[in-house]
Every structure is written in C-alpha cells, then in structure tokens.
Design a protein around this motif. Structure first.
Motif, PDB file in Angstrom:
ATOM      1  N   ALA A   1       0.822  -1.207   0.000  1.00  0.00           N
ATOM      2  CA  ALA A   1       0.000   0.000   0.000  1.00  0.00           C
ATOM      3  C   ALA A   1       0.861   1.264   0.000  1.00  0.00           C
ATOM      4  CB  ALA A   1      -0.936  -0.002   1.203  1.00  0.00           C
ATOM      5  N   ASN A   2       1.996   1.216   0.680  1.00  0.00           N
ATOM      6  CA  ASN A   2       2.899   2.366   0.731  1.00  0.00           C
ATOM      7  C   ASN A   2       3.540   2.631  -0.624  1.00  0.00           C
ATOM      8  OD1 ASN A   2       4.622   4.429   1.617  1.00  0.00           O
ATOM      9  ND2 ASN A   2       6.200   2.962   2.228  1.00  0.00           N
ATOM     10  N   ASN A   3       3.920   1.557  -1.298  1.00  0.00           N
ATOM     11  CA  ASN A   3       4.511   1.649  -2.643  1.00  0.00           C
ATOM     12  C   ASN A   3       5.691   2.625  -2.682  1.00  0.00           C
ATOM     13  OD1 ASN A   3       4.673   0.957  -5.368  1.00  0.00           O
ATOM     14  ND2 ASN A   3       3.323   2.626  -6.000  1.00  0.00           N
ATOM     15  N   ASP A   4       6.517   2.559  -1.630  1.00  0.00           N
ATOM     16  CA  ASP A   4       7.732   3.381  -1.522  1.00  0.00           C
ATOM     17  C   ASP A   4       7.465   4.889  -1.505  1.00  0.00           C
ATOM     18  OD1 ASP A   4       9.452   1.135  -1.465  1.00  0.00           O
ATOM     19  OD2 ASP A   4       9.425   1.005  -3.642  1.00  0.00           O
TER      20      ASP A   4
ATOM     21  N   VAL B   1      -1.881  10.319  14.258  1.00  0.00           N
ATOM     22  CA  VAL B   1      -1.956   8.922  14.701  1.00  0.00           C
ATOM     23  C   VAL B   1      -3.015   8.217  13.866  1.00  0.00           C
ATOM     24  CG1 VAL B   1      -2.480   7.343  16.596  1.00  0.00           C
ATOM     25  CG2 VAL B   1      -1.280   9.492  17.066  1.00  0.00           C
ATOM     26  N   ILE B   2      -2.628   7.114  13.236  1.00  0.00           N
ATOM     27  CA  ILE B   2      -3.564   6.342  12.426  1.00  0.00           C
ATOM     28  C   ILE B   2      -3.701   4.944  13.021  1.00  0.00           C
ATOM     29  CG2 ILE B   2      -1.674   5.836  10.802  1.00  0.00           C
ATOM     30  CD1 ILE B   2      -5.362   5.920   9.825  1.00  0.00           C
ATOM     31  N   LEU B   3      -4.936   4.548  13.316  1.00  0.00           N
ATOM     32  CA  LEU B   3      -5.209   3.213  13.844  1.00  0.00           C
ATOM     33  C   LEU B   3      -5.410   2.231  12.713  1.00  0.00           C
ATOM     34  CD1 LEU B   3      -7.250   5.167  16.048  1.00  0.00           C
ATOM     35  CD2 LEU B   3      -6.833   2.985  17.157  1.00  0.00           C
ATOM     36  N   ARG B   4      -4.821   1.067  12.836  1.00  0.00           N
ATOM     37  CA  ARG B   4      -5.043  -0.011  11.881  1.00  0.00           C
ATOM     38  C   ARG B   4      -6.168  -0.921  12.408  1.00  0.00           C
ATOM     39  NH1 ARG B   4       0.071  -0.166  13.176  1.00  0.00           N
ATOM     40  NH2 ARG B   4       0.191  -2.404  13.636  1.00  0.00           N
ATOM     41  N   SER B   5      -7.225  -0.311  12.837  1.00  0.00           N
ATOM     42  CA  SER B   5      -8.376  -1.026  13.388  1.00  0.00           C
ATOM     43  C   SER B   5      -9.587  -0.118  13.318  1.00  0.00           C
ATOM     44  CB  SER B   5      -8.107  -1.440  14.844  1.00  0.00           C
ATOM     45  OG  SER B   5      -7.949  -0.295  15.660  1.00  0.00           O
ATOM     46  N   ALA B   6     -10.759  -0.715  13.454  1.00  0.00           N
ATOM     47  CA  ALA B   6     -11.985   0.083  13.505  1.00  0.00           C
ATOM     48  C   ALA B   6     -12.200   0.627  14.917  1.00  0.00           C
ATOM     49  CB  ALA B   6     -13.177  -0.763  13.078  1.00  0.00           C
ATOM     50  N   GLY B   7     -11.910  -0.203  15.919  1.00  0.00           N
ATOM     51  CA  GLY B   7     -12.093   0.205  17.310  1.00  0.00           C
ATOM     52  C   GLY B   7     -11.111   1.295  17.708  1.00  0.00           C
ATOM     53  N   TYR B   8     -11.563   2.218  18.550  1.00  0.00           N
ATOM     54  CA  TYR B   8     -10.722   3.338  18.969  1.00  0.00           C
ATOM     55  C   TYR B   8     -10.862   3.583  20.469  1.00  0.00           C
ATOM     56  CZ  TYR B   8     -15.345   5.231  18.006  1.00  0.00           C
ATOM     57  OH  TYR B   8     -16.705   5.411  17.949  1.00  0.00           O
ATOM     58  N   ASP B   9     -11.324   2.566  21.210  1.00  0.00           N
ATOM     59  CA  ASP B   9     -11.519   2.719  22.650  1.00  0.00           C
ATOM     60  C   ASP B   9     -10.204   2.879  23.405  1.00  0.00           C
ATOM     61  OD1 ASP B   9     -10.876  -0.369  23.522  1.00  0.00           O
ATOM     62  OD2 ASP B   9     -12.053  -0.291  21.689  1.00  0.00           O
ATOM     63  N   ASN B  10      -9.084   2.627  22.733  1.00  0.00           N
ATOM     64  CA  ASN B  10      -7.767   2.786  23.364  1.00  0.00           C
ATOM     65  C   ASN B  10      -7.174   4.179  23.151  1.00  0.00           C
ATOM     66  OD1 ASN B  10      -7.655   2.074  20.612  1.00  0.00           O
ATOM     67  ND2 ASN B  10      -5.544   1.404  20.773  1.00  0.00           N
ATOM     68  N   VAL B  11      -7.956   5.083  22.547  1.00  0.00           N
ATOM     69  CA  VAL B  11      -7.469   6.432  22.234  1.00  0.00           C
ATOM     70  C   VAL B  11      -8.263   7.473  23.028  1.00  0.00           C
ATOM     71  CG1 VAL B  11      -7.074   8.147  20.422  1.00  0.00           C
ATOM     72  CG2 VAL B  11      -6.892   5.708  19.888  1.00  0.00           C
ATOM     73  N   ASN B  12      -7.555   8.399  23.659  1.00  0.00           N
ATOM     74  CA  ASN B  12      -8.209   9.497  24.366  1.00  0.00           C
ATOM     75  C   ASN B  12      -8.425  10.641  23.376  1.00  0.00           C
ATOM     76  OD1 ASN B  12      -8.769  11.852  26.003  1.00  0.00           O
ATOM     77  ND2 ASN B  12      -8.069  10.663  27.763  1.00  0.00           N
TER      78      ASN B  12
ATOM     79  N   PHE C   1      -2.687   4.336   4.549  1.00  0.00           N
ATOM     80  CA  PHE C   1      -1.858   5.255   3.761  1.00  0.00           C
ATOM     81  C   PHE C   1      -2.689   6.330   3.059  1.00  0.00           C
ATOM     82  CE2 PHE C   1       1.228   1.922   4.498  1.00  0.00           C
ATOM     83  CZ  PHE C   1       2.342   2.684   4.821  1.00  0.00           C
ATOM     84  N   SER C   2      -3.966   6.074   2.848  1.00  0.00           N
ATOM     85  CA  SER C   2      -4.801   7.131   2.265  1.00  0.00           C
ATOM     86  C   SER C   2      -4.955   8.289   3.243  1.00  0.00           C
ATOM     87  CB  SER C   2      -6.177   6.585   1.865  1.00  0.00           C
ATOM     88  OG  SER C   2      -6.957   6.267   3.005  1.00  0.00           O
ATOM     89  N   SER C   3      -5.056   7.976   4.540  1.00  0.00           N
ATOM     90  CA  SER C   3      -5.127   9.045   5.549  1.00  0.00           C
ATOM     91  C   SER C   3      -3.817   9.809   5.616  1.00  0.00           C
ATOM     92  CB  SER C   3      -5.456   8.442   6.921  1.00  0.00           C
ATOM     93  OG  SER C   3      -6.801   8.025   6.984  1.00  0.00           O
TER      94      SER C   3
ATOM     95  N   ILE D   1      -1.638  10.228   3.242  1.00  0.00           N
ATOM     96  CA  ILE D   1      -1.524  11.070   2.047  1.00  0.00           C
ATOM     97  C   ILE D   1      -2.334  12.358   2.237  1.00  0.00           C
ATOM     98  CG2 ILE D   1      -2.168  11.241  -0.396  1.00  0.00           C
ATOM     99  CD1 ILE D   1      -1.450   8.220  -0.608  1.00  0.00           C
ATOM    100  N   CYS D   2      -3.525  12.225   2.809  1.00  0.00           N
ATOM    101  CA  CYS D   2      -4.349  13.418   3.084  1.00  0.00           C
ATOM    102  C   CYS D   2      -3.607  14.382   3.995  1.00  0.00           C
ATOM    103  CB  CYS D   2      -5.674  13.014   3.720  1.00  0.00           C
ATOM    104  SG  CYS D   2      -6.859  12.234   2.603  1.00  0.00           S
ATOM    105  N   TRP D   3      -3.009  13.862   5.042  1.00  0.00           N
ATOM    106  CA  TRP D   3      -2.291  14.713   5.996  1.00  0.00           C
ATOM    107  C   TRP D   3      -1.073  15.366   5.358  1.00  0.00           C
ATOM    108  CZ3 TRP D   3      -2.734  10.272  10.064  1.00  0.00           C
ATOM    109  CH2 TRP D   3      -4.003  10.318  10.642  1.00  0.00           C
ATOM    110  N   GLN D   4      -0.382  14.600   4.501  1.00  0.00           N
ATOM    111  CA  GLN D   4       0.768  15.173   3.811  1.00  0.00           C
ATOM    112  C   GLN D   4       0.337  16.352   2.938  1.00  0.00           C
ATOM    113  OE1 GLN D   4       2.551  13.054   0.476  1.00  0.00           O
ATOM    114  NE2 GLN D   4       4.579  13.392   1.353  1.00  0.00           N
ATOM    115  N   ASN D   5      -0.860  16.244   2.366  1.00  0.00           N
ATOM    116  CA  ASN D   5      -1.389  17.303   1.506  1.00  0.00           C
ATOM    117  C   ASN D   5      -2.126  18.379   2.291  1.00  0.00           C
ATOM    118  OD1 ASN D   5      -0.391  15.965  -0.779  1.00  0.00           O
ATOM    119  ND2 ASN D   5      -2.282  14.777  -1.026  1.00  0.00           N
ATOM    120  N   GLU D   6      -1.980  18.311   3.609  1.00  0.00           N
ATOM    121  CA  GLU D   6      -2.591  19.280   4.525  1.00  0.00           C
ATOM    122  C   GLU D   6      -4.113  19.347   4.369  1.00  0.00           C
ATOM    123  OE1 GLU D   6      -0.570  22.999   3.992  1.00  0.00           O
ATOM    124  OE2 GLU D   6       1.267  22.278   4.946  1.00  0.00           O
ATOM    125  N   SER D   7      -4.706  18.184   4.138  1.00  0.00           N
ATOM    126  CA  SER D   7      -6.160  18.093   4.076  1.00  0.00           C
ATOM    127  C   SER D   7      -6.645  17.112   5.148  1.00  0.00           C
ATOM    128  CB  SER D   7      -6.627  17.632   2.685  1.00  0.00           C
ATOM    129  OG  SER D   7      -6.095  16.359   2.377  1.00  0.00           O
TER     130      SER D   7
END
Length: 337
Positions: A19-22, A71-82, A312-314, A316-322
């Motif tokens: 997914a990163n594709n370098d 911070v990007i989670l590789r899961s749907a659940g987010y109960d471990n994040v404040n 990686f789509s998220s 890329i968005c952050w890199q593009n300041e979106s």
C-alpha cells in the motif's frame, strides 16, 4: 513524512509495504505503544497503532512532545485512544472503520457453528479414530431466535446472514434501523427482552463507557440455559469473572469469542514458552463450553489489504494538509456510530 508503525506483525507488513509503494519512509517495530515506548517515536511525524496499543492521555502528550502530529489506527475500534486529549493538543487521529465488516461477521458465524456442531470435539475424536456421534449432536439454525446486540455495519451483515439461515432476529441498538425491520423482519427490543428470548446472542457493539461490562450477572440471568453467546466486539463488554461463573454453573450453554478482556500483551504473541499468569484466561481456555480465537476475525487477505490502503490514504491526506475522511473527533464518532 516519516512514519513509525507500532505493533507491526509479520503477517501485515507485506500488505502495508504494498500500500505504501515506496511513497514514505516507514519503520516497523514489534513493540506496543506504551508510556515506555513512546520515546521511540522521536523524529517521526506519524505513528500507526493497533487496537492493543496505549493511546491514553499520557501517551498522546508524550507523542506530541516528541513531534508526532498524526496517529492512524489499523483497526476500527478506537476505545484505546483518548480523543479529548487529541483534540486539545491539535493531534489528528484516524481509524480504519470500513476495512471489512464481512470478515468479522463471517467469523462470528464460524464461531457459532464451531460450538453448535461440536467441530473441535469432532476433529479431536476423529484424530483418535473415534467415529461415534453420541457427543456431537447440534441443532438447526433454521427458525432459531438470534439476538444481535448492535446493528452497525457488522450487525447489519449479521442480520442478512442469519436471515439467510431462516432465523428469527431480535436486535438491540440505541439507533434503530427501520430498513432492517422492513427487509428482514428484525424486531428491536430491550436488552433484557433480547437476552430472555434468544437462543443465540451475538455481541457486535463498540466498547464505550455505556457498553463496558454490559454483559454481567444480571443480564446473564435473563438468558436461557441453552443460550450460546458469541463475542466478536471487545472483550471488556463482557464481565469475564461473572461470565466464567455462569459457564461453570451451566447458566448458559456456551461462549465463543474472538476477544478477551485482558488480551493486551497476550494476543498476537507466541506465549507458549512464557505463559501469562492470567487465572481468568486459563479458566476460559480450560472450560469445555468455551471456544476462544486470538482476535483473528479481521485476518483475511481482503481485510488486511483494505486496512493498509486506508492507513496510507489518511497519511496522504495529511501530507497534503487536508482532512482524512476517517478522522475521529468526538462529534464525528457519535455520528458514525
């Protein structure tokens, strides 16, 4: 952007690399994110974490101090994040909410049929050349009452699947979905009503302050003695100590789960040579009416591909300041659920 991926598992790295594709510089480490390992993020812009990582207020503040802004989670659940702390800091948090609800829903059915049709016992007997059927009697799912707690994305799929088996479906959710009632004859009822009338109960709600220990002695006492309870959500939705007592006293027939309340530092690791000193876990494993899988419901090729792509789509968005479409804020979380 420099990315540090915590809790990187050998099986997921090839999917992430593809997914990163370098595009980005990525470092993979097996360490969980904790207050002690947060310092490893020094010099990174982004960290990626898993459901077993600690993204509590203290840890997020440490990461922010080390220069981590995303911070990007590789899961749907987010109960471990404040999320409150993240918003206060100005830190962007995103998850992978739609990676493959099918994988989770299908695993729930696999757990159900493993218990119902005594698959593990049958396999053990056959390996011992015992071909008797005396201990292998199950039941048809047809016309059985299935209680589904939570009719979000996974719950909706479970409704469709169980309707296909010819089951009568009861549901419980703070948000009723009228389309399910119209298409699949789903009846929305109270939690106690669902538990007292269902032959099979499937837990498919996120872990929140409201659902924490939702299944306790009071709720279990409402269940039929032949109830099979399935958990493909989060371990802490069930009060483990009280569930074990119910299973030992045959208050319910069986429990099949892909999650465990205290699975951190246990699941996703080979602990065969260094077994955890967890009395409750041992009791669960030793009970003959329990089937426990190691949080593997998401582990399909399709789901892992999707998780990696969303991750990686998220970024890329952050890199593009979106803004990433998967970003989490308290307001968006309420809307999504």
């Amino acid at each position: 952007m420099k990315i540090l991926i915590y809790s990187a598992k050998d099986f997921e790295i090839p999917f992430l690399e593809k997914a990163n594709n370098d595009q980005f510089r990525v470092k993979y480490i097996a360490d969980r994110l904790t207050p002690k390992t947060a310092r490893l993020a020094l010099g990174f812009n982004v960290v990626s974490i898993f459901s077993s990582d600690d993204a509590s207020s203290k840890v997020l503040e440490l990461l922010w101090g080390f220069g981590v802004k995303y911070v990007i989670l590789r899961s749907a659940g987010y109960d471990n994040v404040n999320l409150k702390t993240a918003e206060r800091l100005g830190m962007s948090i995103a998850n992978a909410p739609d990676y493959s609800p099918n994988a989770i829903a299908e695993h729930a059915v696999a757990l159900l049929q493993t218990v119902n049709r005594k698959i593990i016992l049958a396999d053990t007997q056959v390996h011992n050349y015992n071909f008797l059927l005396d201990n292998l009697i199950g039941f048809d799912l047809y016309k059985k009452k299935i209680g589904i707690i939570g009719t979000g994305k996974i719950g909706k799929l479970l409704v469709k699947i169980m309707h296909g088996f010819g089951c009568e479906i009861l549901a419980n959710d703070v948000n009723k979905d009228d389309s399910l009632s119209e298409k699949f004859d789903v009846e929305y009822v109270t939690l106690k009503n669902l538990c007292s009338n269902s032959n099979i109960i499937i837990i498919a709600v996120p872990l929140t302050t409201e659902t924490h220990h939702m299944i306790d002695t009071k709720i279990i006492d409402c269940m039929k003695k032949d109830t099979i309870l399935i958990n493909i959500a989060r371990g802490a939705i069930v009060k483990t100590e009280e569930l074990i007592l119910a299973l030992k006293s045959n208050k319910i027939r069986a429990y099949a789960t892909d999650v465990y309340e205290y699975e951190d530092e246990v699941f996703f690791y080979d602990r065969s040579q260094n077994r955890p000193k967890d009395v409750l876990l041992k009791q669960l494993i030793d009970l003959p009416n329990v089937v426990l899988t190691p949080h593997q419901a998401f582990a399909t090729q399709e789901a892992l591909t999707s998780i990696a792509q969303i991750t990686f789509s998220s970024i890329i968005c952050w890199q593009n300041e979106s803004t990433s479409p998967y970003e989490l804020t308290e307001e968006l979380v309420i809307t999504r659920d």
